[in-house]
Design a protein around this motif. Structure first.
Motif, short mmCIF file in Angstrom:
data_model
loop_
_atom_site.label_atom_id
_atom_site.label_comp_id
_atom_site.label_asym_id
_atom_site.label_seq_id
_atom_site.Cartn_x
_atom_site.Cartn_y
_atom_site.Cartn_z
N PHE A 1 -3.43 -8.21 8.77
CA PHE A 1 -4.16 -7.30 7.90
C PHE A 1 -3.41 -7.07 6.59
O PHE A 1 -2.20 -7.25 6.49
N ILE A 2 -4.20 -6.66 5.57
CA ILE A 2 -3.67 -6.21 4.29
C ILE A 2 -4.50 -5.00 3.88
O ILE A 2 -5.74 -5.06 3.89
N ILE A 3 -3.85 -3.93 3.51
CA ILE A 3 -4.53 -2.75 2.98
C ILE A 3 -3.97 -2.50 1.59
O ILE A 3 -2.77 -2.27 1.43
N ASP A 4 -4.84 -2.60 0.57
CA ASP A 4 -4.46 -2.40 -0.83
C ASP A 4 -5.04 -1.09 -1.33
O ASP A 4 -6.23 -0.80 -1.09
N TYR A 5 -4.22 -0.33 -2.04
CA TYR A 5 -4.69 0.93 -2.64
C TYR A 5 -4.48 0.86 -4.14
O TYR A 5 -3.36 0.74 -4.62
N ASN A 6 -5.58 0.90 -4.90
CA ASN A 6 -5.53 0.91 -6.36
C ASN A 6 -5.37 2.36 -6.80
O ASN A 6 -6.29 3.16 -6.67
N ASN B 1 7.98 -6.34 10.99
CA ASN B 1 6.97 -7.36 10.73
C ASN B 1 5.88 -6.86 9.76
O ASN B 1 4.85 -7.49 9.61
N VAL B 2 6.13 -5.73 9.12
CA VAL B 2 5.19 -5.17 8.14
C VAL B 2 5.85 -5.17 6.77
O VAL B 2 7.03 -4.88 6.64
N LEU C 1 7.65 -4.83 -6.20
CA LEU C 1 8.79 -4.39 -5.40
C LEU C 1 8.32 -4.37 -3.96
O LEU C 1 7.35 -3.67 -3.62
N ALA C 2 8.96 -5.15 -3.10
CA ALA C 2 8.52 -5.29 -1.72
C ALA C 2 9.62 -4.87 -0.76
O ALA C 2 10.80 -5.14 -0.99
N PHE C 3 9.21 -4.19 0.31
CA PHE C 3 10.12 -3.78 1.37
C PHE C 3 9.64 -4.41 2.67
O PHE C 3 8.47 -4.31 3.01
#
Length: 196
Positions: free
Chosen positions: A59-64, A28-29, A22-24
């Protein structure tokens, strides 16, 4: 703010797995939540849930969520003698591992790239040459193993692609035949054999 939702499914010979995202789009982010079938198999849980914030090209910040782990990726492009040098910095906090990746596009047919894991001897250098837009030659040198790997690929008529690879460290010869077509479908067949 616009909302996009997508569902992806994949099938493996041994197991099947699904992914829902699900993307919002917030200017530009992009904000994205991704969940694998692991979050639903034994009832709703946080297993397989990850959250991400992305600014494409920057940039990409991923949180598991279940591992409480963060992965940072920063991208930038600078010019050297009017040639684009694409740089990527990746840090995985849980693994305490940092990777620096760079590629210099000399011209449409020639590219040099390097991949280095900070604090180790793990460094690979690769040269890519595209001949006539149909054939690609990619020698790669692994500094940690002091070994060469080679790959040659050729585009075939009808959208098929044939690729041969040779890993000198393991003496493995690989052959891959793939197709990615909206009209005739997609597939990938890979076979490996050990050279004597």
């Amino acid at each position: 703010m616009t909302m996009k939702a997508s569902f992806k499914g994949k099938f493996d010979v041994d197991k099947s797995g699904g992914t829902a995202s699900l993307a919002f789009n917030a200017g530009n982010v992009k904000l994205r939540a991704t969940m694998t079938d692991a979050a639903l198999v034994a009832g709703p849980s946080l297993n397989g849930l990850s959250l991400a914030v992305e600014k494409p090209g920057f940039f990409i910040i991923d949180y598991n969520v279940p591992k409480k782990d963060v992965r940072f990726q920063f991208m930038n492009t600078i010019r050297i003698a009017e040639k684009p040098l694409n740089l990527t910095y990746i840090h995985m906090r849980g693994e305490n591992r940092t990777i620096v990746d760079g590629s210099l596009v000399v011209d449409p047919a020639n590219k040099l790239s390097a991949n280095y894991t900070v604090g180790t001897k793990n460094c690979k250098l690769k040269y890519t040459y595209v001949h006539g837009g149909m054939a690609t030659f990619e020698p790669c040198y692994d500094l940690s193993k002091n070994m060469w790997d080679f790959a040659v690929s050729r585009k075939l008529y009808g959208g098929d692609n044939l690729k041969a690879t040779y890993q000198t460290s393991s003496k493995l010869l690989g052959l891959e035949w793939s197709r990615n077509s909206k009209t005739t479908g997609s597939f990938k067949n890979i076979c490996w054999c050990r050279a004597s």
